[in-house]
Design an enzyme around this catalytic site. Structure first.
Site, PDB file in Angstrom:
ATOM      1  N   CYS A 103     118.983  42.172 -75.815  1.00 41.10           N
ATOM      2  CA  CYS A 103     119.541  41.617 -74.591  1.00 41.10           C
ATOM      3  C   CYS A 103     119.181  40.144 -74.432  1.00 41.10           C
ATOM      4  O   CYS A 103     118.060  39.807 -74.023  1.00 41.10           O
ATOM      5  CB  CYS A 103     119.041  42.417 -73.385  1.00 41.10           C
ATOM      6  N   CYS A 116     118.413  38.998 -70.892  1.00 37.33           N
ATOM      7  CA  CYS A 116     117.096  39.426 -70.385  1.00 37.33           C
ATOM      8  C   CYS A 116     115.986  38.591 -71.022  1.00 37.33           C
ATOM      9  O   CYS A 116     115.048  38.177 -70.345  1.00 37.33           O
ATOM     10  CB  CYS A 116     116.803  40.883 -70.725  1.00 37.33           C
ATOM     11  N   ASP A 117     116.070  38.351 -72.332  1.00 36.13           N
ATOM     12  CA  ASP A 117     114.922  37.806 -73.062  1.00 36.13           C
ATOM     13  C   ASP A 117     115.143  36.410 -73.646  1.00 36.13           C
ATOM     14  O   ASP A 117     114.194  35.807 -74.167  1.00 36.13           O
ATOM     15  CB  ASP A 117     114.557  38.762 -74.215  1.00 36.13           C
TER      16      ASP A 117
END
Ligand code: NAP
Length: 312
Positions: free
Chosen positions: A134, A137-138
């Site tokens: 992701c 997200c990261d």
């Protein structure tokens, strides 16, 4: 024991659309959110092909709107994971979080699909410290660094484009000499200066140390004679975008699926082999896997659940 007329499992576009329709039909639906609250849309960036948004809309905003709309119409959204099911007779018995149990007169399975990870050395070791599925997200952790995205589908392109705005360089590792992604996404990726596509290439091993990922061994086939040569690339993040697997395990004792776990539905609709149980969205979609098709299936599932209850 609590008895629910229409229990919906999953909180992506299929689950929330089912909740919107079921609420309006007076079924007082309860949505069990699952672990990935909001589903895959929460891990994407701007969505340009969901009708009604001229400039596109961010995935998390779209799904948050759906949730708010479902709640406004009366749906109850509960955090939790379905851990066991007994669909042998109605009302169905559903265990949540390994502890509480509810009874459901109808069940809509909208549990979606989760990202696959390649099983190569280093993946399990560095999950969460350099290996991710992701980018939104990261990606932040790799600002100014070099990273790789594995895969050549729309997700891979989306991840690579997003990472290219944060990172120094993005390698796309694609196993064939063509991409599976839509033409529009391919064109964007190929025009981005700091994305380098490694065609006919496969990751062999993810390398790292105590600090996390430091590199990746990649095997590339020569375009001339197909001979395969290995090389090491220095990088700090590896993003998997090699497809998804359907989240159907908890229902498979009762519900028919394909070998890969996609729920089989009658005539490609939303009815499963168990009367009163319906499936919508990516958990039952081998073919389209779009937010809009998931929403449409959620709508159909709620209409069918209502018709089913009325027919009793
Ligand atoms: P996908 O289309 O199935 O693509 C998976 C990619 O991973 C392919 O390039 C595939 O290569 C590669 N791959 C699979 N197994 C691999 C392996 N073992 N080693 C190396 N590479 C491997 O999955 P997706 O990109 O997640 O997309 C899923 C669906 O969601 C699609 O229908 C897509 O259109 C949709 N989607 C749409 C949007 C959008 O419209 N904005 C955004 C994201 C996703 P091969 O091609 O060689 O099989």
């Amino acid at each position: 024991m609590e008895r629910i007329k229409c229990l919906i499992v999953g909180s992506g576009p299929a689950g929330y659309t089912a909740a919107i329709y079921a609420s309006r039909a007076g079924l007082a639906p309860v949505v069990i959110s699952g672990l990935e609250l909001g589903g895959q849309l929460t891990t994407t960036t701007v969505i340009e092909n969901y009708p009604g948004f001229i400039e596109g809309i961010d995935g998390p905003a779209l799904v948050e709107n759906m949730k708010a709309q479902a709640e406004r119409l009366g749906a109850q959204i509960r955090m939790g994971v379905v851990t066991k099911t007994d669909l042998s007779s109605r009302p169905f018995k559903i265990e949540i979080d390994g502890s509480s149990q509810v009874e459901a007169e109808t069940l809509i399975i909208a549990t979606g699909a989760s990202a696959k990870y390649l099983q190569i050395p280093g993946v399990e070791e560095f999950k969460g410290s350099g290996v991710s599925a992701c980018a939104t997200c990261d990606g932040f952790f790799y600002r100014g660094k070099d990273v790789a995205v594995i895969g050549g589908g729309d997700t891979a392109c989306e991840e690579a484009l997003y990472l290219s705005t944060l990172c120094n360089k993005v390698y796309m590792i694609i196993r064939r000499d063509v991409m599976r992604a839509s033409k529009a996404m391919q064109e964007r990726v190929l025009a981005r200066e700091n994305i380098e596509v490694l065609w006919k290439s496969s990751p062999v091993e993810i390398l790292g140390d105590m600090s996390g990922v430091t590199g990746m061994k990649v095997a590339t086939a020569s375009p001339e004679d197909g001979e395969i040569s290995d090389r090491e690339i220095n990088l700090h993040g590896v993003f998997m975008a090699v497809g998804h697997h359907p989240n159907s395990e908890v229902f498979t004792p009762w519900i028919n699926t394909t070998e890969e776990g996609y729920i089989l539905t009658e005539d490609g609709g939303v009815k499963t082999n168990v009367e009163g149980v319906f499936a919508a969205g990516d958990v039952a979609d081998l073919k389209y896997k779009q937010a809009i098709t998931a929403a449409a299936a959620g709508c159909k599932a709620a209409i069918e659940a209502d018709r089913y209850l009325q027919s009793l």
